[in-house]
Motif scaffolding. Structure first.
Motif, PDB file in Angstrom:
ATOM      1  N   ASP A 154       7.564  -2.211   5.701  1.00  0.00           N
ATOM      2  CA  ASP A 154       7.061  -1.947   4.350  1.00  0.00           C
ATOM      3  C   ASP A 154       7.407  -3.096   3.404  1.00  0.00           C
ATOM      4  OD1 ASP A 154       6.186  -0.901   1.981  1.00  0.00           O
ATOM      5  OD2 ASP A 154       7.323   0.969   2.119  1.00  0.00           O
ATOM      6  N   HIS A 156       6.230  -3.593   0.624  1.00  0.00           N
ATOM      7  CA  HIS A 156       6.247  -3.083  -0.747  1.00  0.00           C
ATOM      8  C   HIS A 156       7.612  -2.516  -1.126  1.00  0.00           C
ATOM      9  CE1 HIS A 156       1.883  -3.425  -1.464  1.00  0.00           C
ATOM     10  NE2 HIS A 156       1.773  -3.157  -0.178  1.00  0.00           N
ATOM     11  N   TRP A 183       6.476 -13.766   1.846  1.00  0.00           N
ATOM     12  CA  TRP A 183       6.800 -13.080   0.598  1.00  0.00           C
ATOM     13  C   TRP A 183       6.072 -13.714  -0.586  1.00  0.00           C
ATOM     14  CZ3 TRP A 183       8.339  -8.867  -1.568  1.00  0.00           C
ATOM     15  CH2 TRP A 183       8.875  -8.866  -2.856  1.00  0.00           C
ATOM     16  N   PHE A 186       2.500 -12.765  -0.480  1.00  0.00           N
ATOM     17  CA  PHE A 186       2.366 -11.374  -0.927  1.00  0.00           C
ATOM     18  C   PHE A 186       2.423 -11.296  -2.445  1.00  0.00           C
ATOM     19  CE2 PHE A 186       4.770  -7.598  -2.315  1.00  0.00           C
ATOM     20  CZ  PHE A 186       3.905  -6.589  -1.926  1.00  0.00           C
ATOM     21  N   ARG A 187       3.391 -11.998  -3.041  1.00  0.00           N
ATOM     22  CA  ARG A 187       3.555 -11.948  -4.495  1.00  0.00           C
ATOM     23  C   ARG A 187       2.420 -12.655  -5.232  1.00  0.00           C
ATOM     24  NH1 ARG A 187       8.274 -10.839  -6.975  1.00  0.00           N
ATOM     25  NH2 ARG A 187       6.850 -10.785  -8.758  1.00  0.00           N
ATOM     26  N   ASN A 189      -0.640 -12.361  -4.705  1.00  0.00           N
ATOM     27  CA  ASN A 189      -1.763 -11.440  -4.866  1.00  0.00           C
ATOM     28  C   ASN A 189      -1.531 -10.608  -6.126  1.00  0.00           C
ATOM     29  OD1 ASN A 189      -3.601  -9.273  -4.727  1.00  0.00           O
ATOM     30  ND2 ASN A 189      -3.595  -9.315  -2.485  1.00  0.00           N
ATOM     31  N   SER A 191      -2.537  -7.880  -7.167  1.00  0.00           N
ATOM     32  CA  SER A 191      -2.365  -6.439  -6.949  1.00  0.00           C
ATOM     33  C   SER A 191      -0.956  -6.089  -6.502  1.00  0.00           C
ATOM     34  CB  SER A 191      -3.369  -5.939  -5.912  1.00  0.00           C
ATOM     35  OG  SER A 191      -3.110  -6.512  -4.637  1.00  0.00           O
ATOM     36  N   ASN A 192      -0.175  -7.105  -6.088  1.00  0.00           N
ATOM     37  CA  ASN A 192       1.189  -6.858  -5.629  1.00  0.00           C
ATOM     38  C   ASN A 192       2.238  -7.230  -6.666  1.00  0.00           C
ATOM     39  OD1 ASN A 192       0.300  -6.006  -3.088  1.00  0.00           O
ATOM     40  ND2 ASN A 192       0.194  -8.121  -2.350  1.00  0.00           N
ATOM     41  N   GLN A 193       1.803  -7.619  -7.855  1.00  0.00           N
ATOM     42  CA  GLN A 193       2.747  -7.991  -8.894  1.00  0.00           C
ATOM     43  C   GLN A 193       3.480  -6.751  -9.392  1.00  0.00           C
ATOM     44  OE1 GLN A 193       3.500 -11.105  -9.984  1.00  0.00           O
ATOM     45  NE2 GLN A 193       2.169 -11.839  -8.352  1.00  0.00           N
ATOM     46  N   THR A 194       4.774  -6.928  -9.670  1.00  0.00           N
ATOM     47  CA  THR A 194       5.559  -5.853 -10.273  1.00  0.00           C
ATOM     48  C   THR A 194       6.069  -6.326 -11.617  1.00  0.00           C
ATOM     49  OG1 THR A 194       7.560  -6.650  -9.172  1.00  0.00           O
ATOM     50  CG2 THR A 194       6.314  -4.905  -8.072  1.00  0.00           C
TER      51      THR A 194
END
Length: 200
Positions: A154, A156, A183, A186-187, A189, A191-194
């Motif tokens: 995971d 996420h 990583w 992934f970041r 993208n 849509s994967n921002q936090t």
């Protein structure tokens, strides 16, 4: 940190005599830290932090825990001593119980020829020492605190990645570089921002 005749400047190959000596010296040093009243996270140099571990290690649910230990493989039960300990990442609170644990742990050094400190702590847990000392503990699930022995499925949720089950520095660096690239991809993208508040 006095190292007497040992030289820990270079790579200490896993399970070599110098490696074992270095790990025991570290245990002695950490006992001194606990005796000074400090809580700490022990994190090996081959552990990448992708997210803030304190958001998981220091919650209302973990207030009563004295020690939280990573595992090479997680069996689904956070209190099961059959989880194989990995001492490359753990969180300890300073109190009389944890100080006594580290004292007993270090006392085994001279009767543990050929064993690294992690093996000795594992044997202690199998013998029920954690319970005998009244310690509240848990093992960290590898979905969150991952490693190469058992990778998190995971991305996420994963918090740290440890280059365990990987013996030499060159291999660790190469594999952790791959993790970091994945990583960053992934970041990248949107849509994967936090948000910053979610990462704290």
């Amino acid at each position: 940190l006095v190292t007497e005749d040992a030289n820990f400047m270079g790579e200490q190959v896993f399970m070599s005599n110098d490696f074992i000596n270095m790990m025991w010296r570290r245990t002695s040093f950490l006992l001194r830290v606990l005796k000074k009243g400090y809580n700490f996270i022990l994190t090996d140099a081959d552990v990448i932090w992708l997210r803030n571990p304190f958001t998981i290690l220091t919650t209302n649910e973990t207030q009563e825990l004295d020690i939280q230990l990573s595992a090479d493989f997680y069996n689904g039960d956070s209190t099961s001593v059959s989880n194989p300990i990995n001492t490359g990442f753990y969180f300890v609170k300073s109190n009389n119980k944890t100080i006594r644990l580290f004292e007993k742990w270090y006392e085994y050094k001279d009767n543990a020829t050929g064993l690294k400190e992690q093996d000795v702590l594992q044997n202690m847990t199998w013998k029920g020492v954690l319970g005998d000392l009244g310690l509240h503990f848990r093992f960290l699930e590898t979905r969150l605190f991952s490693g190469f022995c058992q990778e998190s499925p995971d991305i996420h949720a994963v918090v740290t990645v440890h280059a365990n089950c990987c013996r030499f520095i060159n291999a660790k660096v190469a594999d952790l570089t791959t993790v970091l690239r994945q990583w960053l991809s992934f970041r990248a993208n949107p849509s994967n921002q936090t948000t910053r508040s979610e990462e704290r």
